[in-house]
Design an enzyme around this catalytic site. Structure first.
Site, PDB file in Angstrom:
ATOM      1  N   THR A 210       0.874  -1.183   0.000  1.00  0.00           N
ATOM      2  CA  THR A 210       0.000   0.000   0.000  1.00  0.00           C
ATOM      3  C   THR A 210       0.906   1.227   0.000  1.00  0.00           C
ATOM      4  O   THR A 210       1.976   1.193   0.599  1.00  0.00           O
ATOM      5  CB  THR A 210      -0.873   0.001   1.269  1.00  0.00           C
ATOM      6  OG1 THR A 210      -1.865  -1.008   1.127  1.00  0.00           O
ATOM      7  CG2 THR A 210      -1.569   1.338   1.504  1.00  0.00           C
ATOM      8  N   ARG A 238     -15.138  -5.792  -0.209  1.00  0.00           N
ATOM      9  CA  ARG A 238     -14.513  -5.397   1.064  1.00  0.00           C
ATOM     10  C   ARG A 238     -13.781  -4.063   0.887  1.00  0.00           C
ATOM     11  O   ARG A 238     -13.086  -3.844  -0.094  1.00  0.00           O
ATOM     12  CB  ARG A 238     -13.536  -6.480   1.521  1.00  0.00           C
ATOM     13  CG  ARG A 238     -12.739  -6.132   2.799  1.00  0.00           C
ATOM     14  CD  ARG A 238     -11.372  -5.560   2.481  1.00  0.00           C
ATOM     15  NE  ARG A 238     -10.543  -5.411   3.665  1.00  0.00           N
ATOM     16  CZ  ARG A 238      -9.372  -4.778   3.681  1.00  0.00           C
ATOM     17  NH1 ARG A 238      -8.888  -4.230   2.591  1.00  0.00           N
ATOM     18  NH2 ARG A 238      -8.674  -4.674   4.796  1.00  0.00           N
ATOM     19  N   GLY A 240     -11.103  -1.482   2.902  1.00  0.00           N
ATOM     20  CA  GLY A 240     -10.202  -1.369   4.051  1.00  0.00           C
ATOM     21  C   GLY A 240     -10.146   0.048   4.583  1.00  0.00           C
ATOM     22  O   GLY A 240     -11.038   0.863   4.334  1.00  0.00           O
ATOM     23  N   ASP A 241      -9.086   0.332   5.295  1.00  0.00           N
ATOM     24  CA  ASP A 241      -8.947   1.646   5.949  1.00  0.00           C
ATOM     25  C   ASP A 241      -8.438   2.742   5.012  1.00  0.00           C
ATOM     26  O   ASP A 241      -8.679   3.925   5.254  1.00  0.00           O
ATOM     27  CB  ASP A 241      -7.957   1.548   7.113  1.00  0.00           C
ATOM     28  CG  ASP A 241      -6.576   1.111   6.624  1.00  0.00           C
ATOM     29  OD1 ASP A 241      -6.500   0.118   5.860  1.00  0.00           O
ATOM     30  OD2 ASP A 241      -5.574   1.761   6.968  1.00  0.00           O
ATOM     31  N   THR A 261      -0.773   2.100   6.868  1.00  0.00           N
ATOM     32  CA  THR A 261      -0.767   0.846   6.120  1.00  0.00           C
ATOM     33  C   THR A 261      -0.809  -0.310   7.112  1.00  0.00           C
ATOM     34  O   THR A 261      -0.199  -0.243   8.172  1.00  0.00           O
ATOM     35  CB  THR A 261       0.489   0.718   5.226  1.00  0.00           C
ATOM     36  OG1 THR A 261       0.537  -0.612   4.695  1.00  0.00           O
ATOM     37  CG2 THR A 261       1.777   0.992   5.984  1.00  0.00           C
ATOM     38  N   GLY A 262      -1.542  -1.346   6.766  1.00  0.00           N
ATOM     39  CA  GLY A 262      -1.627  -2.486   7.678  1.00  0.00           C
ATOM     40  C   GLY A 262      -2.958  -3.178   7.520  1.00  0.00           C
ATOM     41  O   GLY A 262      -3.658  -2.982   6.520  1.00  0.00           O
TER      42      GLY A 262
HETATM   43  N1  ASP Z   1      -4.513  -1.094   4.796  1.00  0.00           N
HETATM   44  C1  ASP Z   1      -4.733  -1.805   3.569  1.00  0.00           C
HETATM   45  C2  ASP Z   1      -6.087  -2.451   3.643  1.00  0.00           C
HETATM   46  O1  ASP Z   1      -6.423  -3.005   4.656  1.00  0.00           O
HETATM   47  C3  ASP Z   1      -3.711  -2.854   3.288  1.00  0.00           C
HETATM   48  C4  ASP Z   1      -2.272  -2.456   3.540  1.00  0.00           C
HETATM   49  O2  ASP Z   1      -1.999  -1.376   3.998  1.00  0.00           O
HETATM   50  O3  ASP Z   1      -1.375  -3.255   3.259  1.00  0.00           O
HETATM   51  O4  ASP Z   1      -6.790  -2.455   2.660  1.00  0.00           O
END
Ligand code: ASP
Length: 342
Positions: A210, A238, A240-241, A261-262
């Site tokens: 990301t 789905r 994400g954040d 990121t995460g």
């Molecule tokens: N935060 C991102 C998500 O959950 C993924 C990532 O940062 O690797 O979509």
């Protein structure tokens, strides 16, 4: 010139391997802008990347960093710097955003992005895209050219067309390394759950890359942006954040700008980016203390992992991550680009 910068960045990367850089003093009074980018948490385990792969990441991160830095150096806006750097990373297959997006459980690429301007708390976000080459540019168009903050799916792509934002066939996002990871995950998940619809788990293999950027410009405007393909094997639809303002992205002038990121589900539940800025704003915490508290204490306690980059109103920087690594780059106090992975 570019070659010299790349070399310096590579040397910087090679000379420092362990995490984290705890002290990032505010820039001197003369340096009126600051810039930092990330290329995602969940870096491949140390030692498993070839020197060529590490070089490729270092060079692309350096290119993106310098493009944003140049804009700021020339008196440009933090929003332009953020968008420019993220577009470069979106165009590279190395990162899980744009071209290199990971695959959903049903073999598609669904892209999310957001951007926020700290000056008036304006924000734009997009999610569930299949055809937009640079989701960060569409997020910015939502912010600047629509009365809305967030647009998703077909409607967002219709808006992209109206805005003359580049659309590509869905197959543009197909890359072999990401496809292979999906096949591996399908095998693992099917073995765990015959329905093949097991819960999404964060492993270094299923999400990395990301991208995000945070900037302070010479007018004191903070901005942040984040772009992603999400997590491999995520269910259709789905989100994400990364496109959630306050979770993956947040910026408020005189306070801070954050890109995360995460494992997104946890970042959403904790409103990570906003929580960091709230700790700075209401509790008077320093930026590093605020990012550590949210990522290393609150996020960990909930069972999530990942990292953030942040910049405050003085140009002070903070980086915190609980994953094994995080691709990240910034310009240091002497004006040199720095790139780190672990
Ligand atoms: N935060 C991102 C998500 O959950 C993924 C990532 O940062 O690797 O979509």
């Amino acid at each position: 010139m570019m070659k010299i910068f790349s070399l310096l960045a590579l040397l910087g990367f090679m000379s420092c391997s362990t995490r984290p850089e705890k002290k990032h003093p505010p820039l001197s009074a003369k340096a009126k802008f600051a810039f930092m980018i990330h290329g995602g948490a969940g870096v491949a385990p140390k030692g498993s990347q070839t020197p060529e792969q590490e070089k490729a990441y270092t060079e692309k991160l350096t290119e993106a960093l310098l493009s944003g830095h140049k804009i700021l150096q020339g008196g440009g806006s933090s929003l332009d710097a953020v968008e420019s750097a993220i577009r470069i990373l979106e165009d590279s297959p190395l990162f899980n955003a744009g071209k290199g997006a990971v695959f959903t459980a049903d073999g598609k690429n669904e892209l999310d992005a957001s951007i926020m301007s700290g000056s008036g708390l304006e924000a734009g976000a997009v999610a569930g895209l299949h055809h937009v080459k640079n989701p960060i540019t569409l997020a910015r168009a939502v912010m600047e050219n629509s009365p809305h903050v967030m647009m998703v799916g077909e409607g967002a792509e219709k808006f992209a067309k109206e805005q003359n934002i580049e659309l590509v066939p869905a197959k543009y996002f197909w890359t072999k390394p990401r496809w292979d990871i999906l096949q591996e995950m399908i095998k693992v998940e099917k073995a765990k759950d015959k329905s093949g619809m097991n819960s999404l788990r964060a492993t270094p293999a299923n999400r990395f890359g990301t991208v995000g950027a945070v900037a302070l410009d010479s007018k004191g405007n903070l901005a942040a942006g984040t772009s992603t393909g999400g997590m491999t094997f995520k269910k259709f639809g789905r989100v994400g954040d990364s496109p959630i303002i306050g979770a993956g992205t947040y910026a408020k002038n005189k306070v801070c700008a954050v890109s995360a990121t995460g494992h997104g589900e946890y970042f959403i539940r904790l409103s990570v980016a906003r929580d960091i800025c709230a700790l700075v704003e209401y509790k008077g915490l320093g930026l590093q203390a605020a990012t550590d508290e949210v990522v290393l204490t609150k996020l960990k306690a909930l069972g999530g992992d990942g990292g953030v980059i942040a910049i405050d109103a003085d140009g002070g920087r903070a980086i915190t991550f609980s994953s094994e690594g995080m691709y990240r780059a910034w310009i240091d106090e002497t004006g040199q680009p720095q790139v780190r992975m672990y």
